[in-house]
Design an enzyme around this catalytic site. Structure first.
Site, mmCIF file in Angstrom:
data_model
loop_
_atom_site.group_PDB
_atom_site.id
_atom_site.type_symbol
_atom_site.label_atom_id
_atom_site.label_comp_id
_atom_site.label_asym_id
_atom_site.label_seq_id
_atom_site.Cartn_x
_atom_site.Cartn_y
_atom_site.Cartn_z
ATOM 1 C CG ASN A 9 -1.752 1.242 1.347
ATOM 2 O OD1 ASN A 9 -1.896 1.988 0.379
ATOM 3 N ND2 ASN A 9 -2.323 1.487 2.518
ATOM 4 C CD1 TRP A 10 4.060 1.198 -2.217
ATOM 5 C CD2 TRP A 10 4.063 1.814 -4.364
ATOM 6 N NE1 TRP A 10 4.973 0.415 -2.868
ATOM 7 C CE2 TRP A 10 5.000 0.780 -4.191
ATOM 8 C CE3 TRP A 10 3.888 2.358 -5.634
ATOM 9 C CZ2 TRP A 10 5.771 0.268 -5.236
ATOM 10 C CZ3 TRP A 10 4.645 1.859 -6.684
ATOM 11 C CH2 TRP A 10 5.586 0.825 -6.479
ATOM 12 C CE LYS A 11 0.111 3.554 4.524
ATOM 13 N NZ LYS A 11 0.099 3.736 5.954
ATOM 14 C CG HIS A 98 -5.928 2.144 5.014
ATOM 15 N ND1 HIS A 98 -5.448 3.106 5.872
ATOM 16 C CD2 HIS A 98 -4.929 1.245 4.853
ATOM 17 C CE1 HIS A 98 -4.199 2.801 6.204
ATOM 18 N NE2 HIS A 98 -3.858 1.672 5.602
ATOM 19 C CD GLU A 100 -2.846 5.785 6.469
ATOM 20 O OE1 GLU A 100 -2.815 5.788 5.225
ATOM 21 O OE2 GLU A 100 -1.927 5.310 7.170
ATOM 22 C CD GLU A 170 -3.922 -2.367 7.399
ATOM 23 O OE1 GLU A 170 -2.796 -2.629 6.979
ATOM 24 O OE2 GLU A 170 -4.524 -1.316 7.111
ATOM 25 N N GLY A 176 1.906 2.362 10.689
ATOM 26 C CA GLY A 176 2.871 3.451 10.500
ATOM 27 C C GLY A 176 3.546 3.903 11.785
ATOM 28 C CB SER A 216 4.609 -1.671 12.369
ATOM 29 O OG SER A 216 4.199 -0.329 12.542
ATOM 30 N N GLY A 237 2.652 -1.110 4.455
ATOM 31 C CA GLY A 237 2.736 0.306 4.109
ATOM 32 C C GLY A 237 4.184 0.725 3.918
HETATM 33 C C1 PEP Z 1 -1.041 0.287 6.041
HETATM 34 O O1 PEP Z 1 -1.059 1.472 5.766
HETATM 35 O O2 PEP Z 1 -1.935 -0.454 5.633
HETATM 36 C C2 PEP Z 1 0.056 -0.221 6.848
HETATM 37 C C3 PEP Z 1 -0.023 -1.436 7.307
HETATM 38 O O3 PEP Z 1 1.118 0.638 7.055
HETATM 39 P P1 PEP Z 1 2.512 0.277 7.789
HETATM 40 O O4 PEP Z 1 2.996 -1.016 7.237
HETATM 41 O O5 PEP Z 1 3.403 1.415 7.478
HETATM 42 O O6 PEP Z 1 2.199 0.162 9.256
#
Ligand code: PEP
Length: 252
Positions: A9-11, A98, A100, A170, A176, A216, A237
């Site tokens: 997931n490159w956001k 998600h 976010e 998640e 993050g 993470s 992410g």
């Molecule tokens: C995500 O945004 O779905 C995510 C899992 O981010 P990260 O791996 O940076 O925690």
């Protein structure tokens, strides 16, 4: 044996050059090092680069997914992208729910259910994210929160529609933050989610449904998550933005 799924997931990262450079090199490396067999890899770039990314991956086993879609068919929704638009450029997957999107863009369960329905109408496969906040976990409410999130959204779908889903657990406090859930916390929640699917849809679907962990994941901890019985892969992410790290996660 189910193939594991790993999603990048490159956001809101990477411009056109960075996106295409990464994908072309990534493709070259995974074929050279033969590390793509027995797993499904999905990359989720920003909207403007979905088409070109999908073109680059034509004829390979790698797939592209969108990070969001609007909940209406079409109309006066300035700045939004519809499911039919995604479909028209060959995109067949979308991430919904998600944290976010839920947090920064106030997407609640009712809107998410509409997004689910419109995505299904256009045959998009859905990577649906669920997760509890840190406060909810401290109050030991995580199981109720997850059950409620599923009951208000995904569980409104028929068994046939459920085949188009993949669930991503998640925990919001782990996204993050560098503070991943323990393998045991993740496995316990995944087992619970699978049990909810068992009660709602029966054994076959509960065994078949993919439940990914996200929060993470790094090249150092990925393999321990992927060893857990009910973890079918990961939504990644930050660590998916660094090619070597992401390759190591895939190898895990
Ligand atoms: C995500 O945004 O779905 C995510 C899992 O981010 P990260 O791996 O940076 O925690």
């Amino acid at each position: 044996m189910k193939k594991k799924i790993v999603i990048a997931n490159w956001k809101m990262n990477y411009d056109l050059h960075e996106t295409t450079f990464f994908i072309r090199n990534f493709l070259k490396i995974i074929f050279e090092r033969k590390i793509n067999h027995n797993k499904k890899i999905i990359i989720s770039p920003s909207f403007p680069f979905l088409y070109i990314s999908n073109q680059i991956l034509q004829g390979t086993s790698l797939r592209i997914s969108a990070q969001n879609v609007h909940h209406m068919d079409k109309g006066s929704y300035t700045g939004e992208v519809s499911a039919s638009m995604l479909k028209s450029i060959g995109i067949s997957k979308v991430i919904l729910g998600h944290s976010e999107r839920r947090g920064f863009f106030f997407e609640k369960n009712d809107v998410l259910l509409k997004k689910i329905k419109i995505s299904l109408k256009y045959g998009l496969k859905i990577i649906f994210c669920i997760g509890e906040t840190e406060t909810e976990r401290k109050k030991d409410q995580q199981f109720d929160i997850i059950k409620n999130q599923l009951e208000k959204t995904v569980f409104h779908c028929s068994p046939d529609e459920i085949k188009l889903f993949c669930i991503a657990y998640e925990p919001i406090w782990a996204i993050g933050t560098g503070k991943n859930a323990t393998y045991k916390q993740a496995q316990t929640m995944h087992e619970f989610i699978r049990y909810l699917f068992l009660k709602k849809y029966g054994e076959y679907i509960s065994n078949q449904i993919y439940i990914l962990y996200g929060g993470s994941i790094t090249d150092l901890n990925a393999k321990y998550f992927f060893l857990q019985k009910d973890i079918d892969g990961g939504l990644v992410g930050n660590s998916s933005l660094k090619m070597e790290k992401f390759l190591k996660i895939i190898k895990s």
